[in-house]
Scaffold this active site. Sequence first.
Site, PDB file in Angstrom:
ATOM      1  N   ASP A  82       0.839  -1.199   0.000  1.00 54.31           N
ATOM      2  CA  ASP A  82       0.000   0.000   0.000  1.00 54.31           C
ATOM      3  C   ASP A  82       0.875   1.250   0.000  1.00 54.31           C
ATOM      4  OD1 ASP A  82      -2.423   1.415   0.120  1.00 54.31           O
ATOM      5  OD2 ASP A  82      -2.308   1.579   2.304  1.00 54.31           O
ATOM      6  N   HIS A  83       0.587   2.167  -0.906  1.00 52.69           N
ATOM      7  CA  HIS A  83       1.278   3.465  -0.972  1.00 52.69           C
ATOM      8  C   HIS A  83       2.802   3.321  -0.992  1.00 52.69           C
ATOM      9  CE1 HIS A  83      -2.166   6.162  -0.757  1.00 52.69           C
ATOM     10  NE2 HIS A  83      -2.691   5.328   0.123  1.00 52.69           N
ATOM     11  N   HIS A 180      -7.244  10.334   4.262  1.00 55.18           N
ATOM     12  CA  HIS A 180      -6.658   9.384   5.201  1.00 55.18           C
ATOM     13  C   HIS A 180      -6.894   9.864   6.628  1.00 55.18           C
ATOM     14  CE1 HIS A 180      -3.978   8.323   1.625  1.00 55.18           C
ATOM     15  NE2 HIS A 180      -4.682   7.247   1.893  1.00 55.18           N
ATOM     16  N   GLY A 181      -7.220   8.929   7.512  1.00 59.46           N
ATOM     17  CA  GLY A 181      -7.525   9.279   8.893  1.00 59.46           C
ATOM     18  C   GLY A 181      -9.024   9.248   9.136  1.00 59.46           C
ATOM     19  N   GLY A 209      -9.038   5.838   2.185  1.00 57.31           N
ATOM     20  CA  GLY A 209      -9.598   6.745   3.187  1.00 57.31           C
ATOM     21  C   GLY A 209     -11.021   6.413   3.580  1.00 57.31           C
ATOM     22  N   ASN A 230     -10.318   0.526   1.192  1.00 57.21           N
ATOM     23  CA  ASN A 230      -9.162   0.503   2.094  1.00 57.21           C
ATOM     24  C   ASN A 230      -9.537   1.004   3.487  1.00 57.21           C
ATOM     25  OD1 ASN A 230      -7.844   0.014  -0.406  1.00 57.21           O
ATOM     26  ND2 ASN A 230      -5.971   0.913   0.400  1.00 57.21           N
ATOM     27  N   ALA A 232      -7.757   1.503   7.376  1.00 60.10           N
ATOM     28  CA  ALA A 232      -6.555   1.465   8.215  1.00 60.10           C
ATOM     29  C   ALA A 232      -6.822   2.112   9.570  1.00 60.10           C
ATOM     30  CB  ALA A 232      -5.387   2.161   7.510  1.00 60.10           C
ATOM     31  N   THR A 233      -7.142   3.401   9.561  1.00 59.36           N
ATOM     32  CA  THR A 233      -7.278   4.162  10.806  1.00 59.36           C
ATOM     33  C   THR A 233      -8.347   3.583  11.727  1.00 59.36           C
ATOM     34  OG1 THR A 233      -6.611   6.152   9.615  1.00 59.36           O
ATOM     35  CG2 THR A 233      -7.647   6.469  11.752  1.00 59.36           C
TER      36      THR A 233
END
EC number: 4.1.2.40
Length: 284
Positions: A82-83, A180-181, A209, A230, A232-233
């Site tokens: 990722d990224h 993101h976040g 995000g 996706n 993540a946070t």
Amino acid sequence: MHVVSTKQMLNNAQRGGYAVPAFNIHNLETMQVVVETAANLHAPVIIAGTPGTFTHAGTENLLALVSAMAKQYHHPLAIHLDHHTKFDDIAQKVRSGVRSVMIDASHLPFAQNISRVKEVVDFCHRFDVSVEAELGQLGGQEDDVQVNEADAFYTNPAQAREFAEATGIDSLAVAIGTAHGMYASAPALDFSRLENIRQWVNLPLVLHGASGLSTKDIQQTIKLGICKINVATELKNAFSQALKNYLTEHPEATEPRDYLQSAKSAMRDVVSKVIADCGCEGRA
């Protein structure tokens, strides 16, 4: 079962009208929760890691763990970069056995983005590795990269077709208003832009995000062509908050196997909800 490419996963999702969640993992417990929950729900999932995650855990260690868990649970798993931004880093991990890559050159001018991505695609396709790239740029922080809101920009639908055709990518990450976040308030997603992108590009589309988005918004993006979501946070927050709560209530606790159970339980709720939102239960 074994470690697989994301290409077939996302093509199946595109045909089936659902999305595959990509969960960014940060430790063993996150991996266990994602794989166990996905296996119980017979849902396809992608194990994603930023450069920082791979540095922290070690590429060989992550690959071995994903392979072992795929066999243990008889469940196909994909491990995804990722990224990632550096060709040499990507090439090394592909040679180690990674079969899915995101090359992120979205910070570069359009022509340079194409050039950088095509270099990675040409290399990766020799190894049957699927490649995702991003056009447009999300705000927020991912790993050590911080993008100010003023520097974020949306995906241009007409450019998206040119970008896809010029690079030969297998999936396209789009910028339509996510970041993101976590969100202080609900973001206003540009659904009409997403619909236009889908009309211009016949590839599985990816939404970064997604942590904190409503079920309604996630499902609307899937109707408009998103095939990979996706997260993540949301996982990190669930883990850390549950851990803080447990240790506050049990300040004498010293056994990790005890206090990590609360964190795993909180993450399990997140993973189950995301799988339900993506509509991928029973699709593995």
